[in-house]
Enzyme design. Structure first.
Site, PDB file in Angstrom:
ATOM      1  N   ASP A 168      -1.008  -4.625  -3.226  1.00  0.00           N
ATOM      2  CA  ASP A 168      -0.040  -3.698  -2.617  1.00  0.00           C
ATOM      3  C   ASP A 168      -0.009  -3.629  -1.096  1.00  0.00           C
ATOM      4  OD1 ASP A 168       0.217  -3.132  -5.285  1.00  0.00           O
ATOM      5  OD2 ASP A 168      -0.302  -1.017  -5.136  1.00  0.00           O
ATOM      6  N   GLU A 400     -12.082   1.036  -9.287  1.00  0.00           N
ATOM      7  CA  GLU A 400     -10.873   0.224  -9.136  1.00  0.00           C
ATOM      8  C   GLU A 400     -11.149  -0.977  -8.217  1.00  0.00           C
ATOM      9  OE1 GLU A 400      -7.718   2.521  -7.393  1.00  0.00           O
ATOM     10  OE2 GLU A 400      -6.184   0.974  -7.720  1.00  0.00           O
TER      11      GLU A 400
END
Ligand code: DGY
Length: 436
Positions: A168, A400
């Protein structure tokens, strides 16, 4: 190891929401495209019905033109921004009537995920039957990409948003942001109430993200208008690697199923063209790695990231190119004080080992590199990637993303972003089984 595997299974079971999985609680409360694929690989090892359902639900969200969205908003919640009211997928005449979603996609992992489910399955006949029931939707998705995302007919598809890349806030996108000047949006971020802001993208980056979506919305998410107008239009080596790997899986699976000669022929045509263009256009001889290409501004984005090495996974490089990738990886990312594999070049001034895709280690990329390195016979380095992956999870938990600097692990707090993160658990299970 058994304890770690059991913990991984409980993370997956906890994130299962009766029909699909969330990547993690609070931060990502819906279904995400490539997360779902990796999650299905994890479930396939101990609960095949959930793996199948995960993929079925994902494919059920497919649009009339074959497109599959990056987020499927199954539930109402205000804990995520930007939600369905911002994305407004119903602006598109092609959108699913059943589910609200975004109007952008994510790396097309589904083809190789189906093949991985088959590899893992203990009841191959039943799994092939399942695959037979869904594979045409994946084929239709690939057709969508080649027919709508390749305006110059090169065999390489573009992404029109950084969220489509999966990586991202990679520093690579900074080059694109410098060509844009979006308005200042006012909005309430939700991610930074779940996760420390130092680990997430900045407000100004979000302005860029929202602005690109607004342009697509102004044209009802029509691909030809996006190709013409989006300030972000990139040929991404990771995204195209996922598509090429999935093409090959579809060819293999259709051959197993039989009676699909036309589709196999078409897939082979896409595949040959894609691999040829990939090597001609995205391999940077001076850097010795694959790079991104900015189609809007017609220029290569000459940065080294973990995506640069991902083509190993789909057998794209020649032996010589593979050797070059491995050299660069070990020289820049592989020092003894670093865990493999940082998401961005640790020798670059843009490297930030705490901030999302600007440096931290990600388990899905490590999984891709692990199998890619093995493909080319780099067994020792593959083993190091696996060992490093297990070690960061053992030390920090199922986060994550993870700090790449070994030194930091002495002080704790080296797992970042969401905790009990589904794909970290799923792909650890697969790496521990290692039955490729
Ligand atoms: C987010 O909200 O950061 C997601 O990764 C978008 O896909």
């Amino acid at each position: 190891m058994e304890k770690l595997q059991n913990k991984a299974k409980s993370v997956l079971n906890k994130n299962w929401k009766d029909g699909f999985s969330v990547p993690c609680a609070n931060l990502y409360p819906f279904q995400w495209f490539w997360d779902s694929g990796f999650i299905a690989i994890g479930f396939a090892h101990f609960d095949m019905p959930k793996a199948e359902k995960e993929i079925e639900t994902l494919l059920d969200s497919q649009w009339d033109n074959g497109f599959i969205p990056h987020i499927i908003f199954h539930t109402e919640t205000d804990s995520y921004f930007p939600g369905p009211d911002f994305h407004q997928s119903d602006l598109s005449s092609q959108a699913s009537k059943k589910y609200k979603s975004t109007g952008m996609t994510q790396p097309p992992v589904t083809g190789f995920v189906l093949q991985d489910m088959y590899r893992i399955s203990k009841d191959k006949k039943a799994t092939l039957k399942f695959i037979e029931g869904v594979i045409d939707k994946v084929y239709f998705n690939h057709k969508y990409f080649y027919e709508n995302r390749d305006p110059k007919n090169e065999g390489l598809v573009y992404i029109y948003h950084n969220w489509e890349s999966g990586t991202d806030n990679s520093p690579i996108w900074d080059d694109i942001w410098s060509t844009m000047d979006p308005p200042e949006y006012s909005f309430v971020r939700r991610d930074t109430s779940h996760v420390d802001a130092s680990q997430r993208p900045s407000k100004r980056e979000y302005d860029h993200y929202l602005h690109i979506i607004d342009i697509a919305k102004a044209h009802q998410y029509r691909d030809e208008k996006i190709a013409e107008l989006s300030p972000f239009l990139v040929q991404d080596p990771l995204f195209n690697t996922m598509l090429i790997k999935s093409n090959q899986s579809l060819i293999d699976l259709y051959q197993l199923i039989g009676n699909n000669e036309d589709k196999i022929q078409q897939l082979k045509e896409w595949q040959d063209k894609a691999i040829k263009s990939f090597n001609e256009k995205l391999f940077d001889k001076d850097l010795g790695v694959y790079i991104h290409y900015d189609l809007r501004n017609e220029k290569p984005l000459r940065h080294i990231s973990s995506s640069s090495f991902s083509p190993l996974f789909a057998n794209i490089p020649s032996k010589e190119q593979a050797a070059s990738l491995v050299n660069v990886m070990m020289e820049k990312f592989g020092n003894d004080d670093q865990y493999l594999c940082a998401s961005f070049d640790p020798t670059s001034e843009r490297f930030n080992p705490k901030k999302y895709w600007r440096g931290p280690v990600w388990v899905n990329l490590n999984w891709i590199l692990y199998y890619g390195l093995k493909n080319y016979g780099y067994v020792d380095i593959a083993q190091r990637v696996k060992k490093d992956t297990i070690e960061i999870i053992e030390k920090a938990g199922f986060y994550e993303y993870f700090d790449s600097r070994k030194e930091e692990y002495k002080n704790g707090n080296t797992g970042y972003g969401g905790n009990d993160f589904s794909w970290s658990a799923a792909l650890l299970i697969d790496m521990l089984q290692d039955n490729h």
